[in-house]
Scaffold this motif. Structure first.
Motif, PDB file in Angstrom:
ATOM      1  N   LEU A  26      -0.221  14.978 -11.852  1.00  0.00           N
ATOM      2  CA  LEU A  26       0.259  15.998 -10.924  1.00  0.00           C
ATOM      3  C   LEU A  26       1.701  15.737 -10.496  1.00  0.00           C
ATOM      4  O   LEU A  26       2.515  16.665 -10.445  1.00  0.00           O
ATOM      5  CB  LEU A  26      -0.642  16.028  -9.680  1.00  0.00           C
ATOM      6  CG  LEU A  26      -2.092  16.459  -9.895  1.00  0.00           C
ATOM      7  CD1 LEU A  26      -2.907  16.229  -8.627  1.00  0.00           C
ATOM      8  CD2 LEU A  26      -2.170  17.915 -10.307  1.00  0.00           C
ATOM      9  N   LEU A  78       3.066  18.111 -13.431  1.00  0.00           N
ATOM     10  CA  LEU A  78       3.061  19.394 -12.733  1.00  0.00           C
ATOM     11  C   LEU A  78       4.428  19.733 -12.158  1.00  0.00           C
ATOM     12  O   LEU A  78       4.853  20.895 -12.192  1.00  0.00           O
ATOM     13  CB  LEU A  78       2.007  19.370 -11.626  1.00  0.00           C
ATOM     14  CG  LEU A  78       1.900  20.637 -10.771  1.00  0.00           C
ATOM     15  CD1 LEU A  78       1.660  21.868 -11.636  1.00  0.00           C
ATOM     16  CD2 LEU A  78       0.806  20.492  -9.717  1.00  0.00           C
ATOM     17  N   THR A 113       6.350  23.036 -13.140  1.00  0.00           N
ATOM     18  CA  THR A 113       6.694  24.006 -12.097  1.00  0.00           C
ATOM     19  C   THR A 113       8.192  24.271 -12.064  1.00  0.00           C
ATOM     20  O   THR A 113       8.639  25.415 -11.934  1.00  0.00           O
ATOM     21  CB  THR A 113       6.224  23.501 -10.721  1.00  0.00           C
ATOM     22  OG1 THR A 113       4.828  23.217 -10.775  1.00  0.00           O
ATOM     23  CG2 THR A 113       6.483  24.545  -9.646  1.00  0.00           C
ATOM     24  N   GLU A 168      -0.058  12.003  -4.886  1.00  0.00           N
ATOM     25  CA  GLU A 168       0.783  12.988  -5.578  1.00  0.00           C
ATOM     26  C   GLU A 168       1.984  13.376  -4.730  1.00  0.00           C
ATOM     27  O   GLU A 168       3.128  13.373  -5.194  1.00  0.00           O
ATOM     28  CB  GLU A 168      -0.034  14.232  -5.896  1.00  0.00           C
ATOM     29  CG  GLU A 168       0.794  15.365  -6.490  1.00  0.00           C
ATOM     30  CD  GLU A 168       0.223  16.747  -6.189  1.00  0.00           C
ATOM     31  OE1 GLU A 168       0.863  17.737  -6.590  1.00  0.00           O
ATOM     32  OE2 GLU A 168      -0.842  16.836  -5.552  1.00  0.00           O
ATOM     33  N   ASN A 222       5.649  12.758  -6.234  1.00  0.00           N
ATOM     34  CA  ASN A 222       6.286  13.947  -6.806  1.00  0.00           C
ATOM     35  C   ASN A 222       7.636  14.268  -6.181  1.00  0.00           C
ATOM     36  O   ASN A 222       8.460  14.947  -6.796  1.00  0.00           O
ATOM     37  CB  ASN A 222       5.348  15.159  -6.719  1.00  0.00           C
ATOM     38  CG  ASN A 222       5.035  15.566  -5.297  1.00  0.00           C
ATOM     39  OD1 ASN A 222       5.647  15.101  -4.341  1.00  0.00           O
ATOM     40  ND2 ASN A 222       4.050  16.435  -5.143  1.00  0.00           N
ATOM     41  N   ARG A 266       0.235  25.838 -10.302  1.00  0.00           N
ATOM     42  CA  ARG A 266      -0.599  24.692  -9.898  1.00  0.00           C
ATOM     43  C   ARG A 266      -2.060  24.919 -10.294  1.00  0.00           C
ATOM     44  O   ARG A 266      -2.716  24.008 -10.792  1.00  0.00           O
ATOM     45  CB  ARG A 266      -0.482  24.472  -8.383  1.00  0.00           C
ATOM     46  CG  ARG A 266      -1.233  23.229  -7.911  1.00  0.00           C
ATOM     47  CD  ARG A 266      -1.017  22.976  -6.425  1.00  0.00           C
ATOM     48  NE  ARG A 266      -1.747  21.785  -5.997  1.00  0.00           N
ATOM     49  CZ  ARG A 266      -1.271  20.554  -6.025  1.00  0.00           C
ATOM     50  NH1 ARG A 266      -0.051  20.346  -6.478  1.00  0.00           N
ATOM     51  NH2 ARG A 266      -1.996  19.528  -5.620  1.00  0.00           N
ATOM     52  N   TRP A 288      -2.363  24.571 -14.132  1.00  0.00           N
ATOM     53  CA  TRP A 288      -2.155  23.186 -14.556  1.00  0.00           C
ATOM     54  C   TRP A 288      -3.369  22.320 -14.229  1.00  0.00           C
ATOM     55  O   TRP A 288      -3.823  21.524 -15.065  1.00  0.00           O
ATOM     56  CB  TRP A 288      -0.908  22.622 -13.880  1.00  0.00           C
ATOM     57  CG  TRP A 288      -0.598  21.209 -14.265  1.00  0.00           C
ATOM     58  CD1 TRP A 288      -0.994  20.079 -13.613  1.00  0.00           C
ATOM     59  CD2 TRP A 288       0.143  20.762 -15.399  1.00  0.00           C
ATOM     60  NE1 TRP A 288      -0.525  18.961 -14.244  1.00  0.00           N
ATOM     61  CE2 TRP A 288       0.175  19.346 -15.357  1.00  0.00           C
ATOM     62  CE3 TRP A 288       0.802  21.418 -16.428  1.00  0.00           C
ATOM     63  CZ2 TRP A 288       0.829  18.582 -16.313  1.00  0.00           C
ATOM     64  CZ3 TRP A 288       1.455  20.660 -17.384  1.00  0.00           C
ATOM     65  CH2 TRP A 288       1.462  19.269 -17.324  1.00  0.00           C
ATOM     66  N   VAL A 289      -3.920  22.455 -13.031  1.00  0.00           N
ATOM     67  CA  VAL A 289      -5.046  21.612 -12.623  1.00  0.00           C
ATOM     68  C   VAL A 289      -6.277  21.894 -13.467  1.00  0.00           C
ATOM     69  O   VAL A 289      -6.914  20.976 -14.001  1.00  0.00           O
ATOM     70  CB  VAL A 289      -5.351  21.820 -11.122  1.00  0.00           C
ATOM     71  CG1 VAL A 289      -6.680  21.169 -10.750  1.00  0.00           C
ATOM     72  CG2 VAL A 289      -4.230  21.238 -10.269  1.00  0.00           C
ATOM     73  N   LEU A 347      -7.897  20.861  -5.141  1.00  0.00           N
ATOM     74  CA  LEU A 347      -6.630  20.281  -5.598  1.00  0.00           C
ATOM     75  C   LEU A 347      -5.584  21.367  -5.829  1.00  0.00           C
ATOM     76  O   LEU A 347      -4.401  21.190  -5.535  1.00  0.00           O
ATOM     77  CB  LEU A 347      -6.849  19.487  -6.893  1.00  0.00           C
ATOM     78  CG  LEU A 347      -7.518  18.120  -6.773  1.00  0.00           C
ATOM     79  CD1 LEU A 347      -7.775  17.549  -8.164  1.00  0.00           C
ATOM     80  CD2 LEU A 347      -6.648  17.160  -5.976  1.00  0.00           C
ATOM     81  N   SER A 348      -6.012  22.491  -6.343  1.00  0.00           N
ATOM     82  CA  SER A 348      -5.084  23.586  -6.640  1.00  0.00           C
ATOM     83  C   SER A 348      -4.565  24.233  -5.362  1.00  0.00           C
ATOM     84  O   SER A 348      -3.404  24.647  -5.308  1.00  0.00           O
ATOM     85  CB  SER A 348      -5.777  24.639  -7.513  1.00  0.00           C
ATOM     86  OG  SER A 348      -6.264  24.081  -8.703  1.00  0.00           O
ATOM     87  N   GLY A 388      -1.261  22.746  -2.103  1.00  0.00           N
ATOM     88  CA  GLY A 388       0.103  22.612  -2.602  1.00  0.00           C
ATOM     89  C   GLY A 388       1.125  22.942  -1.536  1.00  0.00           C
ATOM     90  O   GLY A 388       2.090  23.675  -1.795  1.00  0.00           O
TER      91      GLY A 388
END
Length: 388
Positions: free
Chosen positions: A64, A68, A72, A126, A130, A292, A295-296, A324-325, A328
């Motif tokens: 992530l 991710l 993104t 994450e 990130n 997101r 991707w997840v 998880l999605s 964000g």
């Protein structure tokens, strides 16, 4: 009174400040903003992160925090170029700014909810790492705008070199301060030095041309691992309170700054119709959220096709992937990066679309923090997710 995580209140307060008549425009040096904001925020998040839990879930966190964020940045940049009409370098500046969810927002929101420990560790880990990925990409994109030149191969090499260099400097400073602290034994001096460490680490790393963010995060993780051995219980309790206040004040100052800048930013956007601004903001927000989700879910499915992962880690429940999605939330790091965009390029021209980037960044923070942050409890109950 409202039982709302404070980052949500701060973003709404900044919005209200922006429409107060007669408010002076805050004048500050964009170059100093990241130096003053990032070290304490990231260091505190790293300091109170469990190294054992972090390493146990390092694959999911890296998936992530690196994969991710890169995806993104690229997708938001491409959409901003083709649909919003931004140049490629400016579009990637926007993509890098809005790509990383925020550590402070994640911790403040998740600490009030009952979620499985594994999800909390992954989300907090994450949001810690990130920021480093996003800000390295951000600096590369800003440099491309400033100089008008960019080499993909050189950019990739720089990305890895500044990351590795930042980690090494963070390890060195975290270890050195840990060794030094063993000989102090005074809570006031120990806490004072802990406040100095992130700034020194960030400054040295940036002066060496590597990632100050990764250096601070690494130093924080190292120090968090050392804390039970070198800090007394009294020092730890005092340090925890001090760092909570420091990060709260830094968050407050940044959102006050955006409030004091908002009127000036909106004046710089008068060439846009209000409907166009709202449409552009909606496009960027939706892309950041949808990328997101894709991707997840797609990544979890594809990862299980790798034999080693598929055998050791069963497919997570779809409810966990949805959580998880949905988590964000963007926050102070994205806002500080947007405000830190230089006013002028190296050629003496104004930085292209700076006001638009700040407006779109604030829009993403507003929607993800307020909508996703406030609805997280409802989503947890709807999904039936319970703590393990």
């Amino acid at each position: 009174r409202l039982h709302i995580p404070y980052p949500i209140v701060l973003v709404l307060g900044g919005l209200v400040l922006g429409f107060m008549p007669g408010l002076p425009v805050a004048a500050f040096d964009p170059h100093l903003l990241l130096l003053l904001v990032l070290p304490p925020v990231l260091y505190q998040a790293a300091l109170f992160t469990s190294w054992r839990d972090f390493m146990q879930h390092i694959r999911a966190i890296s998936f992530l925090a690196v994969g991710l964020v890169l995806t993104t940045t690229l997708i938001v940049g491409a959409v901003s170029h083709y649909l919003l009409g931004l140049s490629w370098p400016v579009a990637f500046v926007l993509g890098a700014i809005v790509s990383p969810p925020d550590a402070v927002a994640a911790t403040a929101v998740l600490s009030r909810l009952r979620m499985p420990r594994r999800l909390v560790v992954i989300l907090e880990g994450e949001s810690l790492v990130n920021d480093a990925t996003g800000l390295v990409l951000y600096k590369l994109a800003v440099a491309a705008v400033m100089t008008g030149a960019f080499s993909f191969g050189e950019g990739v090499a720089t990305f890895f070199l500044v990351g590795i260099g930042g980690v090494l400097i963070g390890l060195a400073f975290g270890s050195f301060f840990g060794f030094f602290h063993r000989w102090i034994g005074d809570p006031l001096i120990e806490i004072s030095l802990s406040l100095v460490l992130p700034f020194v680490t960030y400054f040295v790393a940036e002066a060496a041309g590597v990632s100050g963010v990764l250096a601070v995060v690494t130093a924080g993780l190292v120090r968090g691992w050392q804390v039970p051995e070198i800090f007394s219980a009294r020092s730890r309790m005092q340090a925890y309170g001090v760092w909570e206040v420091v990060v709260f004040l830094v968050n407050s100052i940044v959102f006050i700054l955006i409030g004091m800048q908002l009127e000036d930013v909106l004046d710089g956007l008068q060439r846009y119709a209000l409907a166009d601004l709202m449409t552009n903001a909606a496009i960027v927000v939706m892309v950041a959220i949808l990328v997101r989700f894709v991707w997840v879910f797609a990544g979890a499915r594809l990862a299980r096709r790798i034999p080693v992962i598929g055998v050791r880690e069963p497919m997570p429940p779809w409810q966990h992937l949805t959580m998880l999605s949905w988590c964000g939330m963007r926050g102070i790091v994205s806002l500080a990066a947007a405000l830190a965009i230089p006013y002028w390029t190296n050629t003496g021209e104004t930085f292209p679309d700076r006001d638009l980037i700040i407006f779109l960044t604030f829009s993403v923070i507003l929607v993800t923090l307020v909508v996703q942050g406030l609805s997280l409890g409802l989503v947890i109950r709807w999904l039936g997710v319970a703590p393990d």
